[in-house]
Design a protein around this motif. Structure first.
Motif, PDB file in Angstrom:
ATOM      1  N   GLN A 198     -91.115  16.752  30.599  1.00  0.00           N
ATOM      2  CA  GLN A 198     -89.393  16.746  30.566  1.00  0.00           C
ATOM      3  C   GLN A 198     -88.852  17.514  31.871  1.00  0.00           C
ATOM      4  O   GLN A 198     -89.609  18.449  32.380  1.00  0.00           O
ATOM      5  CB  GLN A 198     -89.056  17.590  29.571  1.00  0.00           C
ATOM      6  CG  GLN A 198     -89.313  16.714  28.065  1.00  0.00           C
ATOM      7  CD  GLN A 198     -88.622  17.333  26.882  1.00  0.00           C
ATOM      8  OE1 GLN A 198     -87.980  18.423  27.042  1.00  0.00           O
ATOM      9  NE2 GLN A 198     -88.164  16.666  26.001  1.00  0.00           N
ATOM     10  N   ARG A 199     -87.711  17.101  32.203  1.00  0.00           N
ATOM     11  CA  ARG A 199     -87.128  17.815  33.412  1.00  0.00           C
ATOM     12  C   ARG A 199     -86.712  19.164  32.862  1.00  0.00           C
ATOM     13  O   ARG A 199     -86.399  19.512  31.754  1.00  0.00           O
ATOM     14  CB  ARG A 199     -85.739  16.789  33.579  1.00  0.00           C
ATOM     15  CG  ARG A 199     -85.121  17.284  34.939  1.00  0.00           C
ATOM     16  CD  ARG A 199     -83.779  16.406  35.148  1.00  0.00           C
ATOM     17  NE  ARG A 199     -84.426  15.098  35.186  1.00  0.00           N
ATOM     18  CZ  ARG A 199     -83.377  14.195  35.699  1.00  0.00           C
ATOM     19  NH1 ARG A 199     -81.995  14.304  35.968  1.00  0.00           N
ATOM     20  NH2 ARG A 199     -83.859  12.917  35.668  1.00  0.00           N
ATOM     21  N   GLU A 200     -86.838  19.937  34.036  1.00  0.00           N
ATOM     22  CA  GLU A 200     -86.784  21.618  33.699  1.00  0.00           C
ATOM     23  C   GLU A 200     -85.808  22.388  34.746  1.00  0.00           C
ATOM     24  O   GLU A 200     -86.014  21.667  35.892  1.00  0.00           O
ATOM     25  CB  GLU A 200     -88.061  22.243  33.673  1.00  0.00           C
ATOM     26  CG  GLU A 200     -88.815  22.190  34.839  1.00  0.00           C
ATOM     27  CD  GLU A 200     -90.400  22.966  34.877  1.00  0.00           C
ATOM     28  OE1 GLU A 200     -90.535  23.542  33.481  1.00  0.00           O
ATOM     29  OE2 GLU A 200     -90.877  22.820  35.717  1.00  0.00           O
ATOM     30  N   LEU A 201     -85.091  23.072  34.394  1.00  0.00           N
ATOM     31  CA  LEU A 201     -84.424  23.966  35.378  1.00  0.00           C
ATOM     32  C   LEU A 201     -85.351  24.526  36.361  1.00  0.00           C
ATOM     33  O   LEU A 201     -86.373  25.079  36.050  1.00  0.00           O
ATOM     34  CB  LEU A 201     -83.630  24.937  34.677  1.00  0.00           C
ATOM     35  CG  LEU A 201     -82.800  25.926  35.580  1.00  0.00           C
ATOM     36  CD1 LEU A 201     -81.571  26.185  34.659  1.00  0.00           C
ATOM     37  CD2 LEU A 201     -83.557  27.255  35.766  1.00  0.00           C
ATOM     38  N   VAL A 202     -84.946  24.589  37.706  1.00  0.00           N
ATOM     39  CA  VAL A 202     -85.638  25.331  38.676  1.00  0.00           C
ATOM     40  C   VAL A 202     -84.886  26.660  39.120  1.00  0.00           C
ATOM     41  O   VAL A 202     -85.188  27.746  38.825  1.00  0.00           O
ATOM     42  CB  VAL A 202     -86.183  24.551  40.004  1.00  0.00           C
ATOM     43  CG1 VAL A 202     -86.693  25.302  41.053  1.00  0.00           C
ATOM     44  CG2 VAL A 202     -86.894  23.298  39.576  1.00  0.00           C
ATOM     45  N   ALA A 203     -83.608  26.212  39.379  1.00  0.00           N
ATOM     46  CA  ALA A 203     -82.688  27.256  39.980  1.00  0.00           C
ATOM     47  C   ALA A 203     -81.214  26.675  39.983  1.00  0.00           C
ATOM     48  O   ALA A 203     -80.956  25.557  40.178  1.00  0.00           O
ATOM     49  CB  ALA A 203     -83.095  27.941  41.353  1.00  0.00           C
ATOM     50  N   THR A 204     -80.298  27.667  39.630  1.00  0.00           N
ATOM     51  CA  THR A 204     -78.848  27.167  39.898  1.00  0.00           C
ATOM     52  C   THR A 204     -78.120  28.330  40.440  1.00  0.00           C
ATOM     53  O   THR A 204     -78.381  29.594  40.477  1.00  0.00           O
ATOM     54  CB  THR A 204     -78.171  26.896  38.404  1.00  0.00           C
ATOM     55  OG1 THR A 204     -78.319  28.184  37.507  1.00  0.00           O
ATOM     56  CG2 THR A 204     -78.881  26.129  37.681  1.00  0.00           C
ATOM     57  N   GLY A 237     -71.191  33.430  43.364  1.00  0.00           N
ATOM     58  CA  GLY A 237     -72.462  32.714  43.654  1.00  0.00           C
ATOM     59  C   GLY A 237     -73.807  33.465  42.793  1.00  0.00           C
ATOM     60  O   GLY A 237     -74.762  33.748  43.366  1.00  0.00           O
ATOM     61  N   ARG A 238     -73.603  33.466  41.311  1.00  0.00           N
ATOM     62  CA  ARG A 238     -74.608  33.857  40.738  1.00  0.00           C
ATOM     63  C   ARG A 238     -75.643  32.948  40.534  1.00  0.00           C
ATOM     64  O   ARG A 238     -75.621  31.991  40.443  1.00  0.00           O
ATOM     65  CB  ARG A 238     -74.103  34.388  39.051  1.00  0.00           C
ATOM     66  CG  ARG A 238     -73.158  35.568  39.269  1.00  0.00           C
ATOM     67  CD  ARG A 238     -72.579  35.905  37.840  1.00  0.00           C
ATOM     68  NE  ARG A 238     -72.311  34.875  37.011  1.00  0.00           N
ATOM     69  CZ  ARG A 238     -71.174  34.437  37.012  1.00  0.00           C
ATOM     70  NH1 ARG A 238     -69.995  35.030  37.802  1.00  0.00           N
ATOM     71  NH2 ARG A 238     -70.494  33.301  36.195  1.00  0.00           N
ATOM     72  N   THR A 239     -77.085  33.597  40.476  1.00  0.00           N
ATOM     73  CA  THR A 239     -78.039  32.702  40.500  1.00  0.00           C
ATOM     74  C   THR A 239     -78.836  32.960  39.340  1.00  0.00           C
ATOM     75  O   THR A 239     -78.897  33.868  38.536  1.00  0.00           O
ATOM     76  CB  THR A 239     -79.010  32.980  41.640  1.00  0.00           C
ATOM     77  OG1 THR A 239     -79.432  34.318  41.852  1.00  0.00           O
ATOM     78  CG2 THR A 239     -78.339  32.771  43.164  1.00  0.00           C
ATOM     79  N   ASN A 240     -79.465  31.658  38.972  1.00  0.00           N
ATOM     80  CA  ASN A 240     -80.424  31.879  37.960  1.00  0.00           C
ATOM     81  C   ASN A 240     -81.799  31.103  38.138  1.00  0.00           C
ATOM     82  O   ASN A 240     -81.758  30.003  38.714  1.00  0.00           O
ATOM     83  CB  ASN A 240     -79.749  31.070  36.712  1.00  0.00           C
ATOM     84  CG  ASN A 240     -80.540  30.970  35.351  1.00  0.00           C
ATOM     85  OD1 ASN A 240     -81.269  32.108  35.181  1.00  0.00           O
ATOM     86  ND2 ASN A 240     -80.767  30.009  34.745  1.00  0.00           N
ATOM     87  N   TYR A 241     -83.120  31.723  37.824  1.00  0.00           N
ATOM     88  CA  TYR A 241     -84.238  30.905  38.085  1.00  0.00           C
ATOM     89  C   TYR A 241     -85.110  30.698  37.124  1.00  0.00           C
ATOM     90  O   TYR A 241     -85.069  31.710  36.111  1.00  0.00           O
ATOM     91  CB  TYR A 241     -85.014  31.787  39.478  1.00  0.00           C
ATOM     92  CG  TYR A 241     -84.165  31.929  40.680  1.00  0.00           C
ATOM     93  CD1 TYR A 241     -83.542  33.015  40.782  1.00  0.00           C
ATOM     94  CD2 TYR A 241     -84.546  30.924  41.427  1.00  0.00           C
ATOM     95  CE1 TYR A 241     -82.883  33.175  42.178  1.00  0.00           C
ATOM     96  CE2 TYR A 241     -83.774  31.035  42.909  1.00  0.00           C
ATOM     97  CZ  TYR A 241     -83.029  32.333  43.147  1.00  0.00           C
ATOM     98  OH  TYR A 241     -82.504  32.327  44.346  1.00  0.00           O
ATOM     99  N   ALA A 242     -85.855  29.848  37.180  1.00  0.00           N
ATOM    100  CA  ALA A 242     -87.078  29.773  36.058  1.00  0.00           C
ATOM    101  C   ALA A 242     -88.061  30.790  36.313  1.00  0.00           C
ATOM    102  O   ALA A 242     -88.159  30.995  37.621  1.00  0.00           O
ATOM    103  CB  ALA A 242     -87.762  28.143  36.193  1.00  0.00           C
ATOM    104  N   ASP A 243     -88.567  31.454  35.271  1.00  0.00           N
ATOM    105  CA  ASP A 243     -89.739  32.451  35.414  1.00  0.00           C
ATOM    106  C   ASP A 243     -90.680  31.887  36.589  1.00  0.00           C
ATOM    107  O   ASP A 243     -91.343  32.696  37.178  1.00  0.00           O
ATOM    108  CB  ASP A 243     -90.124  32.905  34.089  1.00  0.00           C
ATOM    109  CG  ASP A 243     -89.155  33.373  33.428  1.00  0.00           C
ATOM    110  OD1 ASP A 243     -89.538  33.719  32.081  1.00  0.00           O
ATOM    111  OD2 ASP A 243     -88.238  34.105  33.800  1.00  0.00           O
ATOM    112  N   SER A 244     -91.167  30.592  36.325  1.00  0.00           N
ATOM    113  CA  SER A 244     -92.246  30.159  37.105  1.00  0.00           C
ATOM    114  C   SER A 244     -91.891  30.278  38.870  1.00  0.00           C
ATOM    115  O   SER A 244     -92.760  29.979  39.526  1.00  0.00           O
ATOM    116  CB  SER A 244     -92.483  28.898  36.776  1.00  0.00           C
ATOM    117  OG  SER A 244     -91.444  27.887  36.905  1.00  0.00           O
ATOM    118  N   VAL A 245     -90.805  30.026  39.317  1.00  0.00           N
ATOM    119  CA  VAL A 245     -90.363  30.211  40.411  1.00  0.00           C
ATOM    120  C   VAL A 245     -89.869  31.384  41.381  1.00  0.00           C
ATOM    121  O   VAL A 245     -89.751  31.766  42.319  1.00  0.00           O
ATOM    122  CB  VAL A 245     -89.424  29.218  40.896  1.00  0.00           C
ATOM    123  CG1 VAL A 245     -89.921  27.636  40.443  1.00  0.00           C
ATOM    124  CG2 VAL A 245     -88.170  29.272  40.434  1.00  0.00           C
TER     125      VAL A 245
END
Length: 117
Positions: free
Chosen positions: A44-50, A57-65
């Motif tokens: 499935q499509r998954e989040l990488v970063a936003t 400019g708040r950021t959010n990352y997948a744990d894997s990256v």
């Protein structure tokens, strides 16, 4: 209406780096946030970063990256880049840019990233 134009992608060896860029096109855009998602074959499509375009400019990352990828926005608040370092084979997939505007999500066409081990 928002049109997202992605660039970057291609083939890279494990441990290497790659940069993806996404530009939002449209009139009178006031985007809420932009980000990158990816889809590996059979998954499935998954989040990488936003990153938020408004609100600091708040950021959010997948744990894997985390610690390997960095998302950033342009000064015009219509572009977002994803700097990917220390790439792994499991980072392989189609990377999609997403933008949110007026509570609607818009997606780019996707760009292939292939990491060879």
């Amino acid at each position: 209406q928002v049109r997202l134009v992605e660039s970057g992608g291609g083939l890279v060896q494990a441990g290497g780096s790659m940069r993806l860029s996404c530009s939002a096109q449209g009139s009178n855009l006031m985007l809420n946030d932009m980000g990158w998602y990816r889809q590996a074959p059979g998954k499935q499509r998954e989040l990488v970063a936003t990153i938020t375009i408004t609100g600091g400019g708040r950021t959010n990352y997948a744990d894997s990256v985390k610690g390997r990828f960095t998302i950033s926005r342009g000064n015009a608040k219509r572009t977002v880049d994803l700097q990917m370092n220390s790439l792994k084979a499991e980072d392989t997939g189609v990377y999609y840019c997403k933008a949110t505007w007026a509570q609607y999500d818009y997606w780019g066409q996707g760009t292939q990233v292939t990491v060879t081990s």
